[in-house]
Design an enzyme around this catalytic site. Structure first.
Site, PDB file in Angstrom:
ATOM      1  N   ASP A  13     -61.435  22.135  -7.986  1.00 54.96           N
ATOM      2  CA  ASP A  13     -60.956  21.629  -9.268  1.00 54.96           C
ATOM      3  C   ASP A  13     -62.004  21.917 -10.333  1.00 54.96           C
ATOM      4  OD1 ASP A  13     -58.473  20.634  -8.436  1.00 54.96           O
ATOM      5  OD2 ASP A  13     -59.393  18.782  -7.707  1.00 54.96           O
ATOM      6  N   PHE A 121     -59.877  12.859 -11.829  1.00 55.41           N
ATOM      7  CA  PHE A 121     -60.727  12.094 -10.926  1.00 55.41           C
ATOM      8  C   PHE A 121     -60.147  12.078  -9.511  1.00 55.41           C
ATOM      9  CE2 PHE A 121     -61.306  10.461 -15.184  1.00 55.41           C
ATOM     10  CZ  PHE A 121     -62.688  10.492 -15.311  1.00 55.41           C
ATOM     11  N   GLY A 122     -61.037  12.011  -8.522  1.00 58.69           N
ATOM     12  CA  GLY A 122     -60.604  11.893  -7.141  1.00 58.69           C
ATOM     13  C   GLY A 122     -60.249  10.451  -6.806  1.00 58.69           C
ATOM     14  N   ASP A 153     -51.274  18.078  -5.041  1.00 58.14           N
ATOM     15  CA  ASP A 153     -52.687  17.797  -5.301  1.00 58.14           C
ATOM     16  C   ASP A 153     -52.833  16.375  -5.841  1.00 58.14           C
ATOM     17  OD1 ASP A 153     -55.374  18.035  -5.815  1.00 58.14           O
ATOM     18  OD2 ASP A 153     -55.178  19.667  -7.267  1.00 58.14           O
ATOM     19  N   GLY A 154     -53.424  15.490  -5.041  1.00 59.55           N
ATOM     20  CA  GLY A 154     -53.713  14.135  -5.504  1.00 59.55           C
ATOM     21  C   GLY A 154     -53.096  13.073  -4.617  1.00 59.55           C
ATOM     22  N   GLY A 155     -53.924  12.178  -4.115  1.00 62.19           N
ATOM     23  CA  GLY A 155     -53.406  11.050  -3.335  1.00 62.19           C
ATOM     24  C   GLY A 155     -52.818  11.424  -1.990  1.00 62.19           C
TER      25      GLY A 155
HETATM   26 ZN    ZN Z   1     -56.704  20.622  -7.776  1.00 62.35          ZN
END
Ligand code: ZN
Length: 194
Positions: A13, A121-122, A153-155
């Site tokens: 990212d 943010f992660g 992408d995400g969670g």
């Molecule tokens: Zn990504």
């Protein structure tokens, strides 16, 4: 560790502090990882002005280059530039962007990345309507007879990952779920086999 794992790609990212409220890293990190990586580098540009950086990222070793739909006024041209540099083309959509906007471009896209959290943010919580977006996008890809992969992408974790695969996703990106795990190689194995 990633080389020895069952991960298919390594996802990066790249954040500019403008498109997203955070700054991560850029070309030197990609170049450094490329020297060690035995897997394709999947580079996700969360930046407002990707066009001048397509060639530099290609030269640095990116294999898949993803730009955000929300920042590209001439997406068709941008994807052509990515392909000309020998990379797979990716288009990312923020949670508020409908998959319908891809109807006229889907055949030029190797990977559609659906953001399932707000980018920046992660460790954020998964946005539930992503499942519906995957189903709708899968239908669009079939209608257009495209070969596009659906990436989320995400969670992502074992619970959301299983449901995403069932909905029609092809590629799952996981950050903190893997890197915060006690045994990341095992966690990758579990995710690979949900
Ligand atoms: Zn990504």
């Amino acid at each position: 560790m990633i080389n020895q794992s069952e991960a298919d790609w390594i996802h990066f990212d790249v954040m500019d502090g403008v498109f997203v409220p955070n700054i991560s890293f850029g070309l030197p990190v990609i170049q450094a990882v490329k020297k060690l990586a035995e897997k394709p580098l999947d580079v996700h540009l969360m930046i407002i002005n990707p066009d001048p950086f397509i060639k530099p990222f290609g030269d640095s070793g990116a294999d898949i280059l993803t730009v955000h739909y929300e920042v590209c006024n001439h997406l068709h041209r941008t994807l052509g530039s990515i392909r000309n540099e020998g990379m797979m083309t990716g288009v990312a959509l923020n949670p508020h962007t409908s998959v319908d906007v891809l109807e006229s471009i889907i055949n030029e896209v190797d990977v559609v990345l659906l953001m399932s959290v707000n980018p920046g943010f992660g460790g954020q919580k998964f946005i539930q309507n992503t499942y519906q977006k995957v189903i709708r996008l899968r239908r669009l890809i079939e209608e257009k007879e495209a070969n596009t992969l659906i990436e989320i992408d995400g969670g992502v974790n074992l619970g959301t990952g299983k449901l995403l695969f069932e909905a029609g996703a092809d590629v799952l990106v996981a950050g903190s779920f893997i890197f915060d795990a006690e045994n990341p190689v095992r966690t990758i194995h579990q995710l690979r086999n949900v």
